[in-house]
Design an enzyme around this catalytic site. Structure first.
Site, mmCIF file in Angstrom:
data_model
loop_
_atom_site.group_PDB
_atom_site.id
_atom_site.type_symbol
_atom_site.label_atom_id
_atom_site.label_comp_id
_atom_site.label_asym_id
_atom_site.label_seq_id
_atom_site.Cartn_x
_atom_site.Cartn_y
_atom_site.Cartn_z
ATOM 1 N N GLU A 13 1.445 -9.016 8.231
ATOM 2 C CA GLU A 13 1.956 -7.803 7.379
ATOM 3 C C GLU A 13 3.512 -7.969 7.058
ATOM 4 O O GLU A 13 4.253 -8.441 7.625
ATOM 5 C CB GLU A 13 1.845 -6.790 8.029
ATOM 6 C CG GLU A 13 0.674 -5.571 7.356
ATOM 7 C CD GLU A 13 0.635 -5.238 6.232
ATOM 8 O OE1 GLU A 13 1.683 -5.086 5.599
ATOM 9 O OE2 GLU A 13 -0.392 -4.667 5.583
ATOM 10 N N ASP A 14 3.695 -7.925 5.744
ATOM 11 C CA ASP A 14 5.210 -7.701 5.429
ATOM 12 C C ASP A 14 5.838 -6.156 5.140
ATOM 13 O O ASP A 14 7.090 -6.329 5.027
ATOM 14 C CB ASP A 14 5.315 -8.220 3.866
ATOM 15 C CG ASP A 14 4.601 -7.497 2.831
ATOM 16 O OD1 ASP A 14 3.658 -7.095 2.956
ATOM 17 O OD2 ASP A 14 5.363 -7.331 1.796
ATOM 18 N N LYS A 49 6.069 -0.948 -1.129
ATOM 19 C CA LYS A 49 5.605 -1.966 -0.440
ATOM 20 C C LYS A 49 4.452 -1.549 0.489
ATOM 21 O O LYS A 49 4.817 -0.942 1.456
ATOM 22 C CB LYS A 49 6.286 -2.969 0.084
ATOM 23 C CG LYS A 49 7.386 -3.771 -0.960
ATOM 24 C CD LYS A 49 7.979 -4.979 -0.653
ATOM 25 C CE LYS A 49 8.876 -5.657 -1.423
ATOM 26 N NZ LYS A 49 9.630 -6.703 -0.862
ATOM 27 N N THR A 100 3.212 -10.350 -5.388
ATOM 28 C CA THR A 100 2.958 -9.471 -6.769
ATOM 29 C C THR A 100 4.023 -8.475 -6.727
ATOM 30 O O THR A 100 3.998 -7.660 -7.745
ATOM 31 C CB THR A 100 1.392 -8.931 -6.471
ATOM 32 O OG1 THR A 100 1.490 -8.647 -5.025
ATOM 33 C CG2 THR A 100 0.735 -10.118 -6.892
ATOM 34 N N LYS A 140 -2.612 3.002 4.672
ATOM 35 C CA LYS A 140 -1.686 2.494 5.681
ATOM 36 C C LYS A 140 -0.574 3.234 5.629
ATOM 37 O O LYS A 140 0.024 3.816 4.748
ATOM 38 C CB LYS A 140 -0.959 0.960 5.308
ATOM 39 C CG LYS A 140 -2.120 -0.051 5.447
ATOM 40 C CD LYS A 140 -1.547 -1.493 5.031
ATOM 41 C CE LYS A 140 -2.573 -2.399 4.598
ATOM 42 N NZ LYS A 140 -2.171 -3.479 4.125
ATOM 43 N N ASP A 150 -2.470 -8.984 5.077
ATOM 44 C CA ASP A 150 -2.281 -8.390 4.055
ATOM 45 C C ASP A 150 -2.233 -9.401 2.692
ATOM 46 O O ASP A 150 -1.982 -10.586 2.841
ATOM 47 C CB ASP A 150 -0.861 -7.819 4.345
ATOM 48 C CG ASP A 150 -0.182 -7.187 3.074
ATOM 49 O OD1 ASP A 150 -1.064 -6.229 2.162
ATOM 50 O OD2 ASP A 150 0.963 -7.274 2.882
ATOM 51 N N LEU A 151 -2.185 -8.735 1.476
ATOM 52 C CA LEU A 151 -2.267 -9.783 0.180
ATOM 53 C C LEU A 151 -0.895 -9.683 -0.444
ATOM 54 O O LEU A 151 -0.160 -10.771 -0.247
ATOM 55 C CB LEU A 151 -3.145 -9.152 -0.938
ATOM 56 C CG LEU A 151 -3.217 -9.974 -1.976
ATOM 57 C CD1 LEU A 151 -3.843 -11.177 -1.778
ATOM 58 C CD2 LEU A 151 -4.360 -9.237 -2.930
ATOM 59 N N ASP A 152 -0.229 -8.647 -0.675
ATOM 60 C CA ASP A 152 0.889 -8.625 -1.546
ATOM 61 C C ASP A 152 2.022 -8.784 -0.432
ATOM 62 O O ASP A 152 2.239 -7.915 0.382
ATOM 63 C CB ASP A 152 1.156 -7.068 -2.370
ATOM 64 C CG ASP A 152 0.171 -7.072 -3.272
ATOM 65 O OD1 ASP A 152 -0.088 -7.675 -4.093
ATOM 66 O OD2 ASP A 152 -0.664 -6.016 -3.029
ATOM 67 N N SER A 199 -5.990 -5.386 2.610
ATOM 68 C CA SER A 199 -5.063 -5.032 1.520
ATOM 69 C C SER A 199 -5.159 -3.457 1.015
ATOM 70 O O SER A 199 -6.478 -3.101 0.866
ATOM 71 C CB SER A 199 -4.942 -6.018 0.604
ATOM 72 O OG SER A 199 -4.349 -5.591 -0.662
ATOM 73 N N ALA A 200 -3.910 -2.924 0.432
ATOM 74 C CA ALA A 200 -4.233 -1.551 0.015
ATOM 75 C C ALA A 200 -4.479 -1.682 -1.418
ATOM 76 O O ALA A 200 -4.885 -0.550 -2.083
ATOM 77 C CB ALA A 200 -2.673 -0.835 0.170
HETATM 78 C C1 G6P Z 1 -0.169 -3.179 -2.018
HETATM 79 C C2 G6P Z 1 1.234 -3.187 -2.704
HETATM 80 C C3 G6P Z 1 1.567 -2.010 -3.204
HETATM 81 C C4 G6P Z 1 0.646 -1.521 -4.152
HETATM 82 C C5 G6P Z 1 -0.849 -1.193 -3.421
HETATM 83 C C6 G6P Z 1 -1.762 -0.908 -4.308
HETATM 84 O O1 G6P Z 1 -0.239 -2.581 -0.967
HETATM 85 O O2 G6P Z 1 2.278 -3.847 -1.449
HETATM 86 O O3 G6P Z 1 2.898 -2.046 -3.667
HETATM 87 O O4 G6P Z 1 1.045 -0.153 -4.613
HETATM 88 O O5 G6P Z 1 -1.219 -2.429 -2.879
HETATM 89 O O6 G6P Z 1 -2.076 -1.755 -5.377
HETATM 90 P P1 G6P Z 1 -2.851 -1.616 -6.449
HETATM 91 O O7 G6P Z 1 -3.071 -3.099 -7.064
HETATM 92 O O8 G6P Z 1 -4.160 -0.962 -6.207
HETATM 93 O O9 G6P Z 1 -2.194 -0.843 -7.567
HETATM 94 MG MG MG Z 2 2.228 -6.288 1.622
#
Ligand code: G6P
Ligand code: MG
Length: 216
Positions: free
Chosen positions: A170-171, A46, A18, A146, A10-12, A115-116
């Site tokens: 994943e967090d 999140k 972020t 997710k 996962d990224l964030d 990542s989402a």
């Molecule tokens: C990640 C973050 C979420 C965020 C989502 C979409 O999963 O943890 O907090 O809403 O990405 O991010 P975006 O950059 O597309 O708004």
């Molecule tokens: Mg995350």
């Protein structure tokens, strides 16, 4: 010997933090709408998609908006968010993230991003880490958020491995659930109390190692 052939990250909250930028941008929007939105509320966003995040904030304020208005609000929030991530630097990579990816790759383990976020390309470019991923799957490539496993299954497919050969990092609870739903092993990044369904929980990738990966 473990059968792990790939790691999907996962990224964030795993590679970069972020969440603070997401919070600032959502907070600005909530303030404009007269909705009380706290850092505690931000925890619920999140791993959750942009559209769903906005819905949660509107629910908190008991505010109703049309589909078109919601679209406009989400776009406005994203513009503020993009302004902030455009100023990110490699100094914002979370401790151990880069080193662990490099260790995986040196050991012949494939790596993917799952990542989402629809902003992952911008973030990876800013922190100079795009070259460390064999495949990148993000919010632009999936239709189901997710805890649906789509993002991770697409990652496995792109890497040419089976779900059982993957470990997800994943967090977010929704992300841990997504990995489990996809038939993958999962390492939680954060607190064991929150991520109790993960196979292993560490506080950050600086506490991860190939030895621990091998034991999963
Ligand atoms: C990640 C973050 C979420 C965020 C989502 C979409 O999963 O943890 O907090 O809403 O990405 O991010 P975006 O950059 O597309 O708004
Ligand atoms: Mg995350």
């Amino acid at each position: 010997m473990s059968n792990i052939k790939a790691c999907i990250f996962d990224l964030d909250g795993v590679i970069v933090d972020t969440a603070v930028y997401h919070f600032k941008a959502w907070k600005r929007l909530a303030d404009e709408l007269g909705i009380n939105f706290t850092e505690h509320d931000n925890e619920r966003l999140k791993g959750v998609s942009r559209v769903r995040s906005l819905e949660i904030i509107l629910e908190l304020g008991d505010v109703t908006k049309t589909e078109a208005e919601q679209q406009e609000l989400a776009t406005r929030k994203n513009a503020w968010y993009v302004e902030m991530i455009n100023r990110m630097t490699p100094a914002e990579i979370l401790p151990g993230a880069k080193e662990f990816l490099e260790a995986c790759r040196a050991a012949g383990i494939k790596t993917a991003l799952g990542s989402a976020s629809k902003n992952s390309d911008t973030i990876l470019a800013k922190i100079n880490m795009a070259h460390l991923f064999d495949a990148i799957v993000d919010g632009n490539h999936v239709s189901k958020a997710k805890p649906d496993p789509e993002v991770f299954l697409k990652g496995a497919e792109a890497l040419g491995v089976t779900p059982a050969e993957c470990v997800v990092f994943e967090d977010a609870i929704a992300g841990v659930d997504a990995a489990i739903n996809g038939g993958m092993k999962v390492v939680g990044i954060g607190s064991p109390d929150v991520l109790n369904k993960a196979d292993l929980v560490v506080s950050g990738l600086d506490k991860m190692s190939l030895e621990k990966l091998d034991k999963l």
